[in-house]
Design a protein around this motif. Structure first.
Motif, PDB file in Angstrom:
ATOM      1  N   PRO A   1       0.766  -1.404   0.100  1.00 44.48           N
ATOM      2  CA  PRO A   1       0.123   0.138  -0.112  1.00 44.48           C
ATOM      3  C   PRO A   1       0.817   1.233   0.039  1.00 44.48           C
ATOM      4  O   PRO A   1       0.251   2.442  -0.260  1.00 44.48           O
ATOM      5  N   GLN A   2       2.175   1.178   0.314  1.00 45.46           N
ATOM      6  CA  GLN A   2       3.027   2.299   0.273  1.00 45.46           C
ATOM      7  C   GLN A   2       3.385   2.686  -1.047  1.00 45.46           C
ATOM      8  O   GLN A   2       3.845   1.959  -1.794  1.00 45.46           O
ATOM      9  N   ASP A   3       3.878   4.088  -1.032  1.00 48.67           N
ATOM     10  CA  ASP A   3       4.337   4.704  -2.457  1.00 48.67           C
ATOM     11  C   ASP A   3       5.920   4.563  -2.510  1.00 48.67           C
ATOM     12  O   ASP A   3       6.663   3.821  -1.456  1.00 48.67           O
ATOM     13  N   LEU A   4       6.566   4.896  -3.473  1.00 48.89           N
ATOM     14  CA  LEU A   4       7.965   4.200  -3.703  1.00 48.89           C
ATOM     15  C   LEU A   4       9.040   4.812  -2.834  1.00 48.89           C
ATOM     16  O   LEU A   4       9.779   4.005  -2.265  1.00 48.89           O
ATOM     17  N   GLY A   5       8.627   6.187  -2.597  1.00 51.49           N
ATOM     18  CA  GLY A   5       9.739   6.760  -1.591  1.00 51.49           C
ATOM     19  C   GLY A   5       9.620   5.989  -0.296  1.00 51.49           C
ATOM     20  O   GLY A   5      10.704   5.799   0.293  1.00 51.49           O
ATOM     21  N   THR A   6       8.342   5.904   0.302  1.00 51.03           N
ATOM     22  CA  THR A   6       8.291   4.968   1.672  1.00 51.03           C
ATOM     23  C   THR A   6       8.969   3.648   1.645  1.00 51.03           C
ATOM     24  O   THR A   6       9.674   3.365   2.399  1.00 51.03           O
ATOM     25  N   ARG A   7       8.830   2.960   0.534  1.00 49.45           N
ATOM     26  CA  ARG A   7       9.250   1.548   0.463  1.00 49.45           C
ATOM     27  C   ARG A   7      10.782   1.700   0.135  1.00 49.45           C
ATOM     28  O   ARG A   7      11.627   0.848   0.855  1.00 49.45           O
ATOM     29  N   ILE A   8      11.374   2.535  -0.470  1.00 45.12           N
ATOM     30  CA  ILE A   8      12.856   2.926  -0.564  1.00 45.12           C
ATOM     31  C   ILE A   8      13.364   3.058   0.816  1.00 45.12           C
ATOM     32  O   ILE A   8      14.450   2.609   1.282  1.00 45.12           O
TER      33      ILE A   8
ATOM     34  N   GLY B   1      23.867   4.283   6.740  1.00 47.81           N
ATOM     35  CA  GLY B   1      24.844   4.969   6.471  1.00 47.81           C
ATOM     36  C   GLY B   1      24.314   5.584   4.787  1.00 47.81           C
ATOM     37  O   GLY B   1      25.267   6.136   4.236  1.00 47.81           O
ATOM     38  N   TRP B   2      23.196   5.127   4.141  1.00 44.98           N
ATOM     39  CA  TRP B   2      23.030   5.563   3.113  1.00 44.98           C
ATOM     40  C   TRP B   2      21.537   6.308   3.151  1.00 44.98           C
ATOM     41  O   TRP B   2      20.583   6.185   3.965  1.00 44.98           O
ATOM     42  N   ALA B   3      21.352   7.403   2.288  1.00 45.26           N
ATOM     43  CA  ALA B   3      20.245   8.192   2.202  1.00 45.26           C
ATOM     44  C   ALA B   3      19.769   8.795   0.741  1.00 45.26           C
ATOM     45  O   ALA B   3      20.736   8.579  -0.104  1.00 45.26           O
ATOM     46  N   VAL B   4      18.464   9.179   0.618  1.00 47.04           N
ATOM     47  CA  VAL B   4      18.184   9.302  -0.877  1.00 47.04           C
ATOM     48  C   VAL B   4      18.719  10.817  -1.151  1.00 47.04           C
ATOM     49  O   VAL B   4      18.504  11.630  -0.443  1.00 47.04           O
ATOM     50  N   GLN B   5      19.359  10.682  -2.192  1.00 52.48           N
ATOM     51  CA  GLN B   5      19.859  12.260  -2.591  1.00 52.48           C
ATOM     52  C   GLN B   5      18.901  12.853  -3.802  1.00 52.48           C
ATOM     53  O   GLN B   5      18.516  13.906  -3.816  1.00 52.48           O
ATOM     54  N   ARG B   6      18.609  11.623  -4.611  1.00 51.39           N
ATOM     55  CA  ARG B   6      17.722  12.065  -5.531  1.00 51.39           C
ATOM     56  C   ARG B   6      16.766  10.951  -6.112  1.00 51.39           C
ATOM     57  O   ARG B   6      17.438   9.980  -6.261  1.00 51.39           O
ATOM     58  N   LEU B   7      15.510  11.122  -6.599  1.00 51.91           N
ATOM     59  CA  LEU B   7      14.739   9.980  -7.146  1.00 51.91           C
ATOM     60  C   LEU B   7      14.038  10.467  -8.226  1.00 51.91           C
ATOM     61  O   LEU B   7      13.294  11.445  -8.160  1.00 51.91           O
ATOM     62  N   ASP B   8      14.223   9.811  -9.311  1.00 54.18           N
ATOM     63  CA  ASP B   8      13.457  10.266 -10.442  1.00 54.18           C
ATOM     64  C   ASP B   8      12.559   9.059 -10.654  1.00 54.18           C
ATOM     65  O   ASP B   8      12.863   7.946 -11.332  1.00 54.18           O
ATOM     66  N   VAL B   9      11.243   9.254 -10.310  1.00 56.99           N
ATOM     67  CA  VAL B   9      10.268   8.426 -10.247  1.00 56.99           C
ATOM     68  C   VAL B   9       9.891   7.942 -11.928  1.00 56.99           C
ATOM     69  O   VAL B   9       9.767   6.814 -12.246  1.00 56.99           O
ATOM     70  N   GLU B  10       9.847   9.022 -12.606  1.00 54.63           N
ATOM     71  CA  GLU B  10       9.523   8.808 -14.254  1.00 54.63           C
ATOM     72  C   GLU B  10      10.470   7.675 -14.652  1.00 54.63           C
ATOM     73  O   GLU B  10       9.989   6.552 -15.506  1.00 54.63           O
ATOM     74  N   ARG B  11      11.689   7.820 -14.399  1.00 52.68           N
ATOM     75  CA  ARG B  11      12.803   6.952 -15.115  1.00 52.68           C
ATOM     76  C   ARG B  11      13.335   5.822 -14.123  1.00 52.68           C
ATOM     77  O   ARG B  11      13.946   5.145 -14.722  1.00 52.68           O
ATOM     78  N   GLY B  12      12.670   5.956 -13.260  1.00 50.53           N
ATOM     79  CA  GLY B  12      13.070   4.636 -12.260  1.00 50.53           C
ATOM     80  C   GLY B  12      14.343   4.776 -11.796  1.00 50.53           C
ATOM     81  O   GLY B  12      15.089   3.788 -11.709  1.00 50.53           O
ATOM     82  N   GLU B  13      15.151   6.014 -11.573  1.00 49.03           N
ATOM     83  CA  GLU B  13      16.315   6.008 -11.326  1.00 49.03           C
ATOM     84  C   GLU B  13      16.621   6.701  -9.681  1.00 49.03           C
ATOM     85  O   GLU B  13      15.950   7.623  -9.611  1.00 49.03           O
ATOM     86  N   LEU B  14      17.564   6.032  -9.067  1.00 48.86           N
ATOM     87  CA  LEU B  14      17.674   6.584  -7.683  1.00 48.86           C
ATOM     88  C   LEU B  14      19.202   6.927  -7.333  1.00 48.86           C
ATOM     89  O   LEU B  14      20.003   6.122  -7.942  1.00 48.86           O
ATOM     90  N   THR B  15      19.385   7.961  -6.970  1.00 47.63           N
ATOM     91  CA  THR B  15      20.777   8.283  -6.326  1.00 47.63           C
ATOM     92  C   THR B  15      20.910   8.408  -4.831  1.00 47.63           C
ATOM     93  O   THR B  15      20.237   8.931  -4.311  1.00 47.63           O
ATOM     94  N   LEU B  16      21.825   7.423  -4.254  1.00 44.97           N
ATOM     95  CA  LEU B  16      22.004   7.559  -2.846  1.00 44.97           C
ATOM     96  C   LEU B  16      23.306   8.125  -2.619  1.00 44.97           C
ATOM     97  O   LEU B  16      24.336   8.068  -3.132  1.00 44.97           O
TER      98      LEU B  16
END
Lengths: 215, 154
Positions: B69-76, B85-100
């Motif tokens: 039930p949770q959105d992508l950001g919450t699941r990440i 030791g890792w945190a989200v720096q950028r999340l491109d939902v459209e392209r499915g790309e994540l930078t930590l």
């Protein structure tokens, strides 16, 4: 910096298997070879069914009387007779409950059968054989009609009744198409558009039967 | 076993079947079972306590059946909770790309991040399989340049 591509082939497989199975390609019912979407059919007289066949197997049954006459190849002809139009009283006499129906001679039952498209597939209508004979008498299309393999396809629209002689698989194709887009009681706008398109293609394809030399 | 590992295992078994008919039958078998489990899971999902949504195995199953039930950001967020030791720096939902980005400096020598990378991938495959790429942005290692201790005058 390192960019990692996330592929997940295992997950992709499982997700694909969550979808319903893709439709299997049809096969020739005699030799099991895969058939393209457009393929030939034989009329099975005993089962009143169509049998999908490859061109080679269709040729085997081309000979009249092959397989004891059970399977008959479809002619592939489309005829229309502009000189003999059904009129409204004739349509009333036939007591067809719907706007589109097809009729053929079933040799196994030795009588005429009327079917019409419905959301559940082809439905059989009660048929008054005497009324049909009266209406069809003198019709060149009725005279041409081959049993089991050809049908008269009728459609009543505002003010006119179209009648075509077609291979019987065309009628079942129409039934199938209408089933897919049927909504509500009378099929709805989508089904009517499908019918219009179908009969439009028929009218382009149909020819007048060759004039017969009368004795 | 994660969903990804299960999928790879199923693929291996399918690959052993040569005959086309056998393969179709085996796929149908998996399909039928997934359908059955999925239907039950859909009911169970509504009754699950919130903490189950962050569990690797449970979430993996829910995500596989599109029931999480949770959105992508919450699941990440759930995935990253398991690799500190890792945190989200950028999340491109459209392209499915994540930078930590790394939040603590660690030893400064980069040790440990290789293992981290694999673990992060595994967790993201489980919690967020819709991601197509992940980038681990490392902190620049800073060197302290000081003056040499003053030589003792003899």
């Amino acid at each position: 910096m390192s960019v990692r591509q996330l592929t997940g082939p295992g997950t992709a497989l499982l997700r694909r298997l969550r979808e319903p199975a893709p439709p299997q390609p049809e096969r020739c019912e005699f030799c099991d070879v895969h058939l393209p979407g457009e393929h030939r059919h034989l009329a099975d007289r005993d089962e009143r069914a169509l049998v999908c066949v490859c061109p080679a197997c269709a040729l085997l049954f081309h000979q009249p009387g092959a397989a004891g006459g059970r399977y008959r190849g479809l002619s592939g002809r489309y005829l229309v007779d502009p000189e003999h139009q059904l009129d409204e009283p004739a349509w009333q006499a036939l007591r067809i409950p719907v706007s589109t129906a097809f009729l053929f001679r079933d040799t196994a039952l030795d009588r005429l059968v009327t079917l019409y498209p419905s959301p559940a597939g082809a439905a059989e209508a009660e048929l008054d054989e005497a009324a049909w004979q009266t209406v069809l008498d003198g019709s060149r299309l009725a005279a041409e009609l081959e049993p089991d393999t050809e049908a008269l396809l009728l459609r009543r629209t505002a003010g006119r009744i179209d009648c075509y002689l077609v291979p019987i698989d065309v009628c079942y194709e129409l039934v199938g198409r209408l089933r897919l887009c049927w909504h509500g009681f009378d099929g709805g706008a989508e089904a009517r558009a499908e019918l219009d398109g179908f009969f439009g293609r028929l009218s382009e394809r149909a020819r007048t039967p060759k004039a017969q030399v009368r004795p | 076993m994660t969903a990804e590992e299960l999928g790879v295992r199923v693929q291996q078994v399918l690959d052993q079947l040569d005959d086309a008919g056998q393969r179709e039958a085996a796929e149908e078998l998996v399909r039928t079972l997934m359908d059955f489990y999925g239907a039950g899971l859909a009911r169970a999902a509504e009754l699950l306590p919130a903490e189950a949504l962050g569990d690797e195995l449970v979430a993996g199953l829910l995500v596989l059946h599109d029931l999480h039930p949770q959105d992508l950001g919450t699941r990440i967020g759930h995935a990253l909770a398991a690799v500190p030791g890792w945190a989200v720096q950028r999340l491109d939902v459209e392209r499915g790309e994540l930078t930590l980005r790394q939040t603590d400096e660690g030893g400064g020598c980069g040790c440990g991040s290789a293992q981290d990378g694999e673990r992060v991938e595994q967790l993201l495959a489980c919690f967020a399989p819709e991601l197509t790429a992940v980038e681990l942005a490392k902190q620049p290692t800073l060197l302290q340049i000081g003056t040499r201790p003053v030589a003792e005058v003899r």
